[in-house]
Scaffold this motif. Sequence first.
Motif, PDB file in Angstrom:
ATOM      1  N   ASP A 126     -14.449  14.750 -46.728  1.00  0.00           N
ATOM      2  CA  ASP A 126     -15.776  14.674 -47.351  1.00  0.00           C
ATOM      3  C   ASP A 126     -16.864  15.178 -46.407  1.00  0.00           C
ATOM      4  OD1 ASP A 126     -14.792  13.677 -49.699  1.00  0.00           O
ATOM      5  OD2 ASP A 126     -15.186  11.575 -49.213  1.00  0.00           O
ATOM      6  N   PHE A 127     -16.720  14.862 -45.121  1.00  0.00           N
ATOM      7  CA  PHE A 127     -17.700  15.330 -44.146  1.00  0.00           C
ATOM      8  C   PHE A 127     -17.695  16.854 -44.071  1.00  0.00           C
ATOM      9  CE2 PHE A 127     -18.763  15.870 -39.435  1.00  0.00           C
ATOM     10  CZ  PHE A 127     -20.128  15.809 -39.656  1.00  0.00           C
ATOM     11  N   ALA A 128     -16.501  17.452 -44.059  1.00  0.00           N
ATOM     12  CA  ALA A 128     -16.409  18.912 -44.025  1.00  0.00           C
ATOM     13  C   ALA A 128     -17.025  19.523 -45.279  1.00  0.00           C
ATOM     14  CB  ALA A 128     -14.949  19.340 -43.879  1.00  0.00           C
ATOM     15  N   ARG A 129     -16.769  18.921 -46.437  1.00  0.00           N
ATOM     16  CA  ARG A 129     -17.356  19.458 -47.672  1.00  0.00           C
ATOM     17  C   ARG A 129     -18.881  19.361 -47.650  1.00  0.00           C
ATOM     18  NH1 ARG A 129     -12.530  17.465 -50.184  1.00  0.00           N
ATOM     19  NH2 ARG A 129     -13.402  15.358 -50.381  1.00  0.00           N
ATOM     20  N   ARG A 130     -19.386  18.268 -47.114  1.00  0.00           N
ATOM     21  CA  ARG A 130     -20.844  18.130 -47.013  1.00  0.00           C
ATOM     22  C   ARG A 130     -21.424  19.237 -46.132  1.00  0.00           C
ATOM     23  NH1 ARG A 130     -25.418  14.882 -46.846  1.00  0.00           N
ATOM     24  NH2 ARG A 130     -26.622  15.143 -44.934  1.00  0.00           N
ATOM     25  N   CYS A 170     -24.268  24.725 -44.913  1.00  0.00           N
ATOM     26  CA  CYS A 170     -24.225  25.763 -43.870  1.00  0.00           C
ATOM     27  C   CYS A 170     -24.013  27.151 -44.444  1.00  0.00           C
ATOM     28  CB  CYS A 170     -23.107  25.452 -42.876  1.00  0.00           C
ATOM     29  SG  CYS A 170     -23.304  23.881 -42.023  1.00  0.00           S
ATOM     30  N   GLN A 171     -24.450  28.151 -43.681  1.00  0.00           N
ATOM     31  CA  GLN A 171     -24.172  29.536 -44.041  1.00  0.00           C
ATOM     32  C   GLN A 171     -22.716  29.891 -43.738  1.00  0.00           C
ATOM     33  OE1 GLN A 171     -26.486  31.409 -45.597  1.00  0.00           O
ATOM     34  NE2 GLN A 171     -27.790  29.608 -45.535  1.00  0.00           N
ATOM     35  N   ILE A 172     -22.148  29.305 -42.687  1.00  0.00           N
ATOM     36  CA  ILE A 172     -20.746  29.536 -42.380  1.00  0.00           C
ATOM     37  C   ILE A 172     -19.877  28.667 -43.284  1.00  0.00           C
ATOM     38  CG2 ILE A 172     -21.285  30.122 -39.990  1.00  0.00           C
ATOM     39  CD1 ILE A 172     -20.139  27.362 -39.195  1.00  0.00           C
ATOM     40  N   GLU A 173     -18.579  28.973 -43.314  1.00  0.00           N
ATOM     41  CA  GLU A 173     -17.633  28.126 -44.036  1.00  0.00           C
ATOM     42  C   GLU A 173     -17.192  26.989 -43.128  1.00  0.00           C
ATOM     43  OE1 GLU A 173     -13.221  28.302 -46.197  1.00  0.00           O
ATOM     44  OE2 GLU A 173     -14.008  30.076 -45.148  1.00  0.00           O
ATOM     45  N   ALA A 220     -15.607  27.295 -39.433  1.00  0.00           N
ATOM     46  CA  ALA A 220     -15.480  26.117 -38.568  1.00  0.00           C
ATOM     47  C   ALA A 220     -14.434  25.194 -39.175  1.00  0.00           C
ATOM     48  CB  ALA A 220     -16.821  25.389 -38.435  1.00  0.00           C
ATOM     49  N   LEU A 221     -13.453  24.805 -38.373  1.00  0.00           N
ATOM     50  CA  LEU A 221     -12.373  23.929 -38.813  1.00  0.00           C
ATOM     51  C   LEU A 221     -12.533  22.565 -38.161  1.00  0.00           C
ATOM     52  CD1 LEU A 221      -9.354  26.404 -38.575  1.00  0.00           C
ATOM     53  CD2 LEU A 221     -10.495  25.604 -40.665  1.00  0.00           C
ATOM     54  N   LEU A 222     -12.534  21.522 -38.975  1.00  0.00           N
ATOM     55  CA  LEU A 222     -12.692  20.149 -38.507  1.00  0.00           C
ATOM     56  C   LEU A 222     -11.338  19.460 -38.503  1.00  0.00           C
ATOM     57  CD1 LEU A 222     -14.749  17.792 -37.838  1.00  0.00           C
ATOM     58  CD2 LEU A 222     -14.659  17.273 -40.290  1.00  0.00           C
ATOM     59  N   ALA A 223     -10.972  18.870 -37.368  1.00  0.00           N
ATOM     60  CA  ALA A 223      -9.694  18.166 -37.264  1.00  0.00           C
ATOM     61  C   ALA A 223      -9.642  17.021 -38.263  1.00  0.00           C
ATOM     62  CB  ALA A 223      -9.497  17.643 -35.846  1.00  0.00           C
ATOM     63  N   PRO A 224      -8.539  16.881 -39.000  1.00  0.00           N
ATOM     64  CA  PRO A 224      -8.426  15.753 -39.937  1.00  0.00           C
ATOM     65  C   PRO A 224      -8.366  14.424 -39.190  1.00  0.00           C
ATOM     66  CG  PRO A 224      -6.768  17.451 -40.388  1.00  0.00           C
ATOM     67  CD  PRO A 224      -7.374  17.771 -39.057  1.00  0.00           C
ATOM     68  N   GLY A 225      -9.022  13.407 -39.719  1.00  0.00           N
ATOM     69  CA  GLY A 225      -8.926  12.085 -39.125  1.00  0.00           C
ATOM     70  C   GLY A 225      -7.485  11.595 -39.156  1.00  0.00           C
ATOM     71  N   GLY A 226      -7.045  10.957 -38.081  1.00  0.00           N
ATOM     72  CA  GLY A 226      -5.690  10.428 -38.018  1.00  0.00           C
ATOM     73  C   GLY A 226      -4.641  11.415 -37.575  1.00  0.00           C
TER      74      GLY A 226
END
Length: 355
Positions: free
Chosen positions: A206-210, A215-218, A233-239
């Motif tokens: 959800d944080f990544a989707r927000r 943002c202009q970037i993905e 930008a890739l966000l590490a999944p929690g856990g």
Amino acid sequence: MTERATAPVRVFIVDDSALVRQVLNQCLNDHPRIRVIGMAADPLYAIEKMRRDWPDVLVLDIEMPRMDGLTFLRQIMAERPTPTIICSTLTEAGTDLNLQALAAGAVGVFTKARLGLRQSLENLASGLIRSIEEAARTRPVLLPLSQAKEKTSALPATPSKTTERIVTLGCSTGGTQALEFILRQLPRDCPGIVIVQHMPARFTADFARRLNSLCQIEVREARHLDRVHSGLALLAPGGLHMQLKRSGAHYLVEVLDGPAVNRHKPSVDVLFRSAARHAGGNALGIIMTGMGDDGARGLLSMREQGAATVAQDEASCIVFGMPKEAIRLGAAQAVEPLTRLPALIAQFSDNPRAS
């Protein structure tokens, strides 16, 4: 017997339920290092009392009469930033209110049960006490406003060209606000970015989707073997842990399970050490606001392998823990305020030593 060196954490509770106020007051006051200095049924009553005796930490409900908790939180953070923990029946796993609360400046979110409220609160007590003690060590700051515009459908698609420049970001407490500030200002041709933000599993997608919507970037949650490329930008999944790998001329991320590192999963150290091994001088490592020391040794490894390394400065950190340890180890070539970080990242695609 000597007097205790540390004064108790002074807490104010805002909740429209008399039962909630009663149970929280009892649970918190039973702890020797916490003292409830006041309670109120809604934010307007609360602010009158708080102005006479300002608390160290605020425990705040969301759904209340006259003013909702998020509006009050934003007002507090704009006028007198105060460590705040949300405790509400509305913040169930996966709800957007979790992210709104964190984006507004909350340092923690707890969900009360709708049924069996007393038992629910008593079960939450130990975690809430721990969060209150951690919150008391934070220092909320007024973040500057980003000038970036929201993404529109008229923008061109994200470029698919791979860049050899890689940016790694690591953060914890306060990082949700800091990441939003940074990512909203980045151009679509910025280098590929990989991020570890300490966050529970149910929050990261959800944080990544927000962020992606702002943002202009993905921006998205990383998947195993995703390619890293400019404008992404890739966000590490929690856990789960995330590490960087190189495949020919391209970079990939591996998303893997495993034991916690520095008490965290994902761990910043895991990401930074993989960047040191596989990207070396093509990488920029930035360690930002957060409690503890996760990422400090990994940033040192990056510097030793020729990467450019930066620590966020104390004045702009919510918690100057992870950057402080990195600076102490000599891992950071530069110490910069949050306002400088977007430009450093944008410049890095052209000049890996831009500063």
